[in-house]
Motif scaffolding. Structure first.
Motif, short mmCIF file in Angstrom:
data_model
loop_
_atom_site.label_atom_id
_atom_site.label_comp_id
_atom_site.label_asym_id
_atom_site.label_seq_id
_atom_site.Cartn_x
_atom_site.Cartn_y
_atom_site.Cartn_z
N UNK A 117 93.83 -30.77 22.08
CA UNK A 117 94.43 -32.04 21.38
C UNK A 117 93.90 -32.78 20.31
N UNK A 118 95.04 -33.55 19.42
CA UNK A 118 94.00 -33.68 18.40
C UNK A 118 94.34 -34.87 18.08
N UNK A 119 93.22 -36.03 17.54
CA UNK A 119 93.49 -38.09 17.09
C UNK A 119 92.92 -38.16 16.77
N UNK A 120 93.00 -39.23 15.26
CA UNK A 120 94.11 -40.67 15.52
C UNK A 120 95.68 -39.74 15.56
N UNK A 121 96.51 -40.59 15.53
CA UNK A 121 97.66 -40.98 15.00
C UNK A 121 98.32 -40.91 14.02
N UNK A 122 96.90 -40.97 12.73
CA UNK A 122 96.96 -40.60 11.44
C UNK A 122 97.60 -38.68 11.12
N UNK A 123 96.58 -38.51 12.16
CA UNK A 123 96.50 -36.92 12.20
C UNK A 123 97.62 -36.29 12.81
N UNK A 124 98.34 -36.93 14.40
CA UNK A 124 98.79 -36.12 14.33
C UNK A 124 100.26 -36.45 14.08
N UNK A 125 100.16 -37.10 12.90
CA UNK A 125 101.30 -37.85 12.03
C UNK A 125 101.33 -37.08 11.35
N UNK A 126 100.19 -36.77 10.46
CA UNK A 126 99.90 -35.11 9.35
C UNK A 126 100.74 -33.95 10.26
N UNK A 127 100.19 -33.30 11.28
CA UNK A 127 100.58 -32.33 11.63
C UNK A 127 101.96 -32.10 12.00
#
Length: 238
Positions: free
Chosen positions: A182-192
């Motif tokens: 589980x990855x965070x923050x939302x910027x990271x999940x958006x990038x992924x």
């Protein structure tokens, strides 16, 4: 009769005056005593009214939440930290804030499948070029940790069926096997979400945008369609 009556009258008046004086002095003494009680050091304070002893605090972060994929967007339970003596710690996969995919000192990272961890680190390096950084909210978990999360989810959502939409059993969880992160923050999940397939990293469940697994074929063919939630995943039906 005429001789004794004046004397008795004087005697009664004297007693009345003395009684009045005693009452007045007693009132003053009581007032002084009350004042001293208020100002003396160590005087007990009134008990607080209406304070919930279970009111959550911002306790040591990295304690388990009640979701299978509990990225910060889904941290229903950063607030769900009750008695810390009943909760499991970092050795079981709990993650404090600030842990990245490069932090091998934490079992949640170090115990991930090596291929998944390698892909994550490559992706994190690529994201760094876009000034992004990957933090791990949850990675590997012990079966005991997973079982605790499952129990908490049942309590929170009211049934096994609803809890299953968020938390897998220890027998089926991809976190327990080290195959999910589980990855965070939302910027990271958006990038992924945009670039993850280039590294073989795919979001698996629509309701968990923070939960990623390794799909090497995605590098050439793109990520497979997502399940609505874990209850639609055949792997969860074991």
């Amino acid at each position: 009769m005429t001789y004794w009556e004046p004397a008795r009258t004087v005697d009664r008046r004297t007693r009345s005056a003395i009684l009045t004086a005693v009452v007045a002095v007693s009132a003053v003494l009581i007032g002084v005593a009350a004042l001293l009680i208020e100002i003396l050091p160590g005087a007990p304070e009134p008990a607080a009214v209406g304070i919930d002893s279970d009111q959550p605090t911002t306790e040591a972060r990295g304690q388990p939440t009640t979701t299978e994929g509990h990225g910060r967007q889904g941290r229903h339970d950063r607030r769900d930290r009750r008695d810390p003596t009943t909760r499991l710690g970092e050795a079981d996969g709990a993650v404090p804030d600030g842990v990245t995919v490069f932090d091998d000192d934490f079992p949640a990272v170090a115990n991930l499948d090596p291929a998944l961890l390698g892909a994550l680190r490559k992706a994190a390096t690529g994201a760094a070029d876009d000034e992004g950084e990957f933090f791990v909210n949850s990675g590997w978990r012990s079966p005991e940790y997973q079982n605790q999360l499952r129990r908490e989810a049942v309590s929170k959502y009211g049934s096994e069926e609803e809890a299953a939409r968020w938390v897998a059993t220890p027998e089926t969880s991809l976190h327990v096997s080290g195959d999910a992160v589980d990855v965070e923050p939302s910027d990271a999940t958006a990038w992924l979400s945009e670039h993850g397939a280039e590294y073989g990293l795919c979001q698996i469940y629509s309701n968990e945008p923070w939960h990623y697994e390794l799909r090497p074929e995605a590098i050439d063919h793109g990520c497979p369609p997502m399940y609505a939630d874990p209850t639609q995943d055949p792997r969860m039906q074991q």
